[in-house]
Design a protein around this motif. Structure first.
Motif, PDB file in Angstrom:
ATOM      1  N   MET A  86      -8.644  -7.127   3.957  1.00  0.00           N
ATOM      2  CA  MET A  86      -8.053  -6.304   5.015  1.00  0.00           C
ATOM      3  C   MET A  86      -8.718  -6.657   6.327  1.00  0.00           C
TER       4      MET A  86
ATOM      5  N   LEU B 113      -3.662  -7.768   4.598  1.00  0.00           N
ATOM      6  CA  LEU B 113      -3.194  -6.622   5.386  1.00  0.00           C
ATOM      7  C   LEU B 113      -4.026  -6.523   6.669  1.00  0.00           C
TER       8      LEU B 113
ATOM      9  N   ARG C 129     -11.875  -4.785   0.895  1.00  0.00           N
ATOM     10  CA  ARG C 129     -11.911  -4.850   2.361  1.00  0.00           C
ATOM     11  C   ARG C 129     -11.907  -6.285   2.878  1.00  0.00           C
TER      12      ARG C 129
ATOM     13  N   VAL D 211      -7.863   3.482  -3.790  1.00  0.00           N
ATOM     14  CA  VAL D 211      -9.006   3.280  -2.883  1.00  0.00           C
ATOM     15  C   VAL D 211     -10.140   4.311  -3.059  1.00  0.00           C
TER      16      VAL D 211
ATOM     17  N   VAL E 159      -4.222   7.276  -2.470  1.00  0.00           N
ATOM     18  CA  VAL E 159      -4.154   6.202  -1.478  1.00  0.00           C
ATOM     19  C   VAL E 159      -4.321   4.909  -2.261  1.00  0.00           C
ATOM     20  N   GLU E 160      -3.274   4.127  -2.326  1.00  0.00           N
ATOM     21  CA  GLU E 160      -3.323   2.916  -3.146  1.00  0.00           C
ATOM     22  C   GLU E 160      -3.096   1.701  -2.261  1.00  0.00           C
ATOM     23  N   VAL E 161      -3.996   0.724  -2.378  1.00  0.00           N
ATOM     24  CA  VAL E 161      -3.839  -0.508  -1.599  1.00  0.00           C
ATOM     25  C   VAL E 161      -3.954  -1.691  -2.561  1.00  0.00           C
ATOM     26  N   MET E 162      -3.002  -2.578  -2.536  1.00  0.00           N
ATOM     27  CA  MET E 162      -2.956  -3.756  -3.408  1.00  0.00           C
ATOM     28  C   MET E 162      -3.207  -3.362  -4.870  1.00  0.00           C
TER      29      MET E 162
ATOM     30  N   ARG F  63       5.010  -5.517   1.938  1.00  0.00           N
ATOM     31  CA  ARG F  63       4.537  -6.887   2.201  1.00  0.00           C
ATOM     32  C   ARG F  63       5.390  -7.591   3.249  1.00  0.00           C
TER      33      ARG F  63
ATOM     34  N   THR G  78       4.883   4.232   2.500  1.00  0.00           N
ATOM     35  CA  THR G  78       4.772   2.957   1.794  1.00  0.00           C
ATOM     36  C   THR G  78       4.679   1.827   2.820  1.00  0.00           C
TER      37      THR G  78
ATOM     38  N   LEU H   7      -6.982   4.409   4.441  1.00  0.00           N
ATOM     39  CA  LEU H   7      -6.537   3.172   3.783  1.00  0.00           C
ATOM     40  C   LEU H   7      -7.722   2.227   3.577  1.00  0.00           C
TER      41      LEU H   7
ATOM     42  N   ALA I  14       0.861  -1.180   0.000  1.00  0.00           N
ATOM     43  CA  ALA I  14       0.000   0.000   0.000  1.00  0.00           C
ATOM     44  C   ALA I  14       0.895   1.225   0.000  1.00  0.00           C
TER      45      ALA I  14
END
Lengths: 258, 273
Positions: B89, B167, B86, B74, B67-70, B35, B32, B56, B11
């Protein structure tokens, strides 16, 4: 003066925004109807909580209101020599007005307040937030089953209320005062119509169930997430639902019984 | 998991701006989350740590930045896509946020029941394994009101990992806990991260506990990132803001006093009619 205007304007805008929010919320809840239909267990649990658990207050209130109606009807009608019409008066008062209205008021106080407090506390303790983060929509999972339970429970409770009220009237006039039971029932049967009276009563009770459930859930869902916020929302929920029911009752009566 | 995968960004926040009620919470923050690592976000109360977790998770939208997740942006996701994201997460709220009307077992089973059609026997095995991981298999029939604060957080942890997320985010996991419970929670966060191959974000202001388990630390204050690095790098920092936070000094770059006129001036002013 300008300050006053500004304040009135701000309050009006705030009020309108609240109404808009509430309408959008109920639209989303109505769209979740298929979800509730697919998981009837959620609905049954809520029907038990808002319906079955409201039975005691409904039964007791209905009995006493029916008894008072019978007594007052007897006093007034006996002056005109028309005591055989007392059954009709009791039944029409209950089926057309008192059944739906008093049931909805009691429902708002008993079940509506608990819905508002429950949802408000779930919000204040982050339970709704955590549900969202678990990818479960609280509007579908929590609000929708409660709303549809209220929508179903109020008409059913109204039916119970009217029946018990009529029995209360019978108990006082026939059982205690000793008027003839035959005319009590036969005049009632002749005067009360399915379409004109009972159906209109059912329509009213459905409308009141919609209002009571909607207002209670909206207040809880939008409550400020603090203890004072939840308590204010609970009070406002009962007050607004009661006023809305009384106002709508007048409107519906004016339209139905011209 | 290979070493390369371990370090890969999972993320990222870039140029993040967020305001609340006219007050700027984030003013151009870059971060950042990698993983396999435990990433700690630290800072004084009110520095926007919890807000960052909500950004997030897509519960709040930024006023600027990304905002970037995987690999997914987002704030741009629709409801369905956001809910799918989600499911990967897990989040542990500060209060635990357990469902008070459900038992410990049912709380952990909740996300599984909502998102899968597992047969009851398999579901029971899964839930008991998750409870075993946090040491509370024996508490399965208790209600949340019967749990201590530390136990409630462990149940919430079991619930957060119930769907095997990629996450896991912990919001102030140590706040208000006794030393023994803190030790248990510190150990659990690290072990769950390593054994289950998770990536964790720990938001906290408990310096020693957090530095003990973090791989990488971000230090926030006044809407900006004031330091980042490994716990050792932070400990070695001579920056006064970093030192004030790590050494728990009451006054420093983060002032003890809320902004106000000079005391003498203020008192004299009050005496004036």
């Amino acid at each position: 003066m300008t300050e006053l205007l500004r304040r009135v304007g701000a309050r009006t805008l705030e009020g309108l925004r609240g109404v808009g929010e509430a309408v959008l919320l109920v639209a989303r809840i109505l769209r979740a109807a298929p979800v509730v239909a697919l998981r009837p267990r959620l609905l049954i649990e809520q029907l038990y909580a808002v319906g079955v658990q409201s039975m005691v207050i409904i039964l007791v209130s209905a009995l006493f209101i029916g008894m008072v109606l019978g007594l007052q009807g007897y006093y007034t009608l006996s002056d005109f020599g028309a005591i055989e019409a007392v059954g009709t008066m009791v039944a029409l008062s209950l089926v057309r007005e008192l059944g739906p209205v008093v049931t909805a008021l009691l429902f708002a106080g008993r079940a509506g307040s608990s819905l508002t407090a429950e949802v408000g506390l779930m919000k204040a303790t982050e339970q709704l937030s955590s549900m969202e983060m678990m990818a479960v929509d609280p509007e579908r999972r929590i609000l929708a089953p409660r709303f549809f339970a209220a929508l179903l429970a109020v008409p059913l409770l109204t039916a119970v209320f009217s029946v018990i009220g009529i029995l209360g009237g019978y108990l006082v006039t026939v059982g205690m005062i000793g008027i003839d039971g035959g005319p009590f029932w036969s005049n009632m049967q002749n005067a009360v119509t399915i379409r004109g009276d009972i159906l209109n009563g059912v329509i009213k009770s459905v409308a009141f169930g919609f209002l009571a459930g909607w207002i209670a859930l909206h207040k809880g869902y939008m409550a400020e997430p603090t203890s004072s916020g939840v308590s204010r929302a609970t009070t406002l929920g009962v007050v607004h639902a009661s006023l809305a029911v009384l106002g709508l009752d007048f409107l519906l009566t004016a339209l139905m019984f011209e | 998991m290979t070493a390369v995968e371990q370090g890969e960004p999972l993320a990222a926040v870039r140029g993040l701006h967020f305001r609340r009620g006219g007050r700027s919470i984030f003013d151009g923050v870059d971060m950042t989350i990698r993983r396999g690592q435990v990433t700690a976000i630290m800072g004084p109360s009110g520095s926007g740590k919890t807000t960052l977790l909500r950004l997030l998770g897509g519960q709040l939208h930024p006023h600027g930045g990304t905002v970037e997740v995987m690999g997914q942006e987002v704030p741009a996701l629709g409801r369905r896509a956001l809910y799918r994201l989600r499911q990967q997460m897990g989040i542990l709220f500060q209060s635990g946020a357990l469902f008070t009307h459900l038992s410990v077992f049912e709380n952990v089973a909740f996300p599984v029941r909502e998102h899968t059609d597992l047969p009851e026997a398999l579901l029971e095995t899964l839930v008991l394994l998750k409870l075993e991981a946090v040491g509370l298999r024996g508490a399965r029939d208790l209600m949340p009101s019967e749990l201590s604060g530390g136990m409630a957080r462990r149940v919430a942890m079991a619930r957060a990992i119930a769907l095997d997320p990629v996450l896991v985010m912990y919001d102030e996991p140590f706040a208000g806990q006794d030393p023994i419970t803190m030790g248990v929670l510190v150990d659990l966060i690290r072990r769950l991260n390593d054994i289950l191959g998770l990536s964790s974000v720990v938001v906290s202001h408990d310096v020693h506990e957090t530095l003990a388990i973090a791989d990488h630390v971000y230090l926030l204050a006044d809407g900006a990132l004031i330091a980042e690095g490994s716990p050792a790098e932070l400990q070695a920092s001579a920056d006064p803001s970093v030192r004030q936070f790590l050494d728990a000094r009451p006054d420093g770059p983060v002032p003890f006093h809320y902004p106000a006129p000079e005391l003498a001036e203020d008192l004299a002013g009050r005496r004036r009619p």
